[in-house]
Design a protein around this motif. Structure first.
Motif, PDB file in Angstrom:
ATOM      1  N   CYS A 292      -3.470 -40.880 -11.626  1.00 35.32           N
ATOM      2  CA  CYS A 292      -2.869 -39.649 -11.555  1.00 35.32           C
ATOM      3  C   CYS A 292      -3.227 -38.669 -12.797  1.00 35.32           C
ATOM      4  CB  CYS A 292      -1.512 -39.837 -11.227  1.00 35.32           C
ATOM      5  SG  CYS A 292      -0.482 -38.191 -11.198  1.00 35.32           S
ATOM      6  N   SER A 293      -3.877 -37.785 -12.798  1.00 35.37           N
ATOM      7  CA  SER A 293      -4.260 -36.929 -13.920  1.00 35.37           C
ATOM      8  C   SER A 293      -3.086 -36.165 -14.360  1.00 35.37           C
ATOM      9  CB  SER A 293      -5.296 -35.778 -13.633  1.00 35.37           C
ATOM     10  OG  SER A 293      -4.835 -35.041 -12.407  1.00 35.37           O
ATOM     11  N   THR A 294      -2.125 -35.967 -13.655  1.00 35.18           N
ATOM     12  CA  THR A 294      -0.775 -35.273 -14.054  1.00 35.18           C
ATOM     13  C   THR A 294       0.040 -36.046 -14.830  1.00 35.18           C
ATOM     14  OG1 THR A 294      -0.990 -33.935 -12.017  1.00 35.18           O
ATOM     15  CG2 THR A 294       1.446 -34.105 -13.175  1.00 35.18           C
ATOM     16  N   CYS A 295       0.264 -37.521 -14.291  1.00 32.53           N
ATOM     17  CA  CYS A 295       1.091 -38.221 -15.155  1.00 32.53           C
ATOM     18  C   CYS A 295       0.322 -38.921 -16.250  1.00 32.53           C
ATOM     19  CB  CYS A 295       1.869 -39.056 -14.216  1.00 32.53           C
ATOM     20  SG  CYS A 295       2.837 -38.189 -13.109  1.00 32.53           S
ATOM     21  N   ASP A 296      -1.057 -39.106 -16.018  1.00 31.82           N
ATOM     22  CA  ASP A 296      -1.893 -39.936 -16.967  1.00 31.82           C
ATOM     23  C   ASP A 296      -1.495 -41.423 -16.890  1.00 31.82           C
ATOM     24  OD1 ASP A 296      -3.927 -40.467 -18.684  1.00 31.82           O
ATOM     25  OD2 ASP A 296      -2.492 -39.827 -20.324  1.00 31.82           O
TER      26      ASP A 296
END
Length: 351
Positions: A292-296
């Protein structure tokens, strides 16, 4: 026999929509929205207007596809800018829902209000909280009606005030730690007696005096201001104290968010742990990792990846992303949410 072909003029039929209606200047105006998006917009979660409105058009009747007349718009709103009028209707209008859906929403909100009242009140004789069923029965006896346009916390305050007039019930005290120089304690002691504050313990450390006490939530602002004037500080140990030593809701505001233990996380947040799945010995194919790129963060299988997007952790990081803030971990997110709720409770429950 002649036949006349009749075609609708100025109509645009829409189906499967949520309608927001506003009556103004003797006319009815409606906008067509996507279901479940109106409440998200009003709560501040949804920011994109195109995700809420099906079209930037004002109707006089969405079901029949009748568009509002330009002269009616100018008479009611003073302009004919469709987008600005849609925003006003979205903010002030009434969301049209089916009867059973409305009944279900009111029932759920009634339960939420009763739960808040139960958490924030006690029986003054036993110093214990009432049960949820007892609170609901008392609310029915005072003929309380839910207002769907008002927050549950605000209505819970009104319910508490009304119940105090008719039944043995009162606000549960909050627990504080007050730290100040010893030579200023006499000035504070007089006020504590005046406020009928219960002092739980005292601790002397050098020239500093630390007091743990319980007081009415409505007095917190005055107490905090007084302690600051006396060169001290106040710390919230518990927003609501039920019974002797039975703290139902504790929020340590002064503690660092990174010091929150993992066992305090909710079950939903615990499901979002990032430990990769182990593979059996001999398996040649490794488990596919989804990021998930938002939460890394990395997730396991596709199901866990989909569930992550529904989690409070992901939604919280989305809001941080819109404010140009870096993502935080699941533990920090839970602590951040708890801290925000604690401060929100103080703002709404202090009166």
């Amino acid at each position: 026999m002649s036949r006349t072909l009749v075609q609708p003029v100025g109509q645009k039929r829409l189906t499967n929509v949520a309608v927001v209606r506003l009556k103004k200047h003797g006319n009815r105006f409606e906008i067509a929205c996507y279901k479940n998006k109106v409440l998200s917009w009003r709560s501040g979660v949804e920011k994109d207007l195109d995700e809420v409105l099906q079209s930037h058009i004002v109707y006089s009747n969405v079901a029949k596809g009748v568009l509002a007349k330009s002269k009616d718009l100018k008479a009611a709103f003073g302009m004919d800018d469709q987008t600005k009028i849609c925003l006003e209707i979205l903010e002030k209008g009434e969301l049209q829902v089916a009867g059973k859906e409305r009944e279900s929403q009111l029932s759920n909100q009634f339960r939420d209000i009763a739960t808040i009242v139960m958490q924030k009140t006690i029986n003054p004789e036993t110093q214990r909280p009432y049960t949820i069923s007892m609170i609901e029965r008392l609310m029915h006896e005072i003929h309380f009606a839910v207002d769907p346009h008002s927050s549950s916390k605000k209505q819970a305050l009104d319910v508490i005030r009304e119940l105090e007039k008719h039944f043995p019930i009162k606000r549960s005290p909050m627990r504080l730690r007050l730290t100040l120089p010893q030579h200023n304690f006499d000035s504070l002691a007089g006020k504590l007696n005046e406020w009928k504050t219960t002092i739980v313990s005292k601790d002397e450390s050098g020239n500093q005096l630390s007091i743990v006490c319980e007081m009415e939530p409505g007095l917190f602002r005055d107490c905090d201001a007084l302690v600051r004037n006396l060169q001290g500080r106040s710390e919230i140990l518990a927003i609501s104290v039920h019974g002797e030593g039975d703290i139902l809701h504790t929020e340590d505001v002064s503690s660092s968010t990174k010091q929150q233990p993992i066992d305090q996380l909710t079950e939903d947040m615990q499901k979002q742990t990032l430990a990769p799945k182990t593979t059996k010995l001999g398996d040649q194919a490794a488990v596919k990792q989804n990021k998930c790129s938002t939460c890394d963060a990395l997730m396991g299988d596709a199901k866990e990846y989909r569930e992550h997007f529904k989690s409070d952790w992901h939604k919280h990081n989305l809001r941080r992303k819109t404010r140009q803030l870096p993502p935080i971990s699941a533990q920090e997110c839970m602590a951040d949410v708890q801290l925000s709720d604690s401060k929100g409770d103080l703002d709404e429950y202090s009166f």
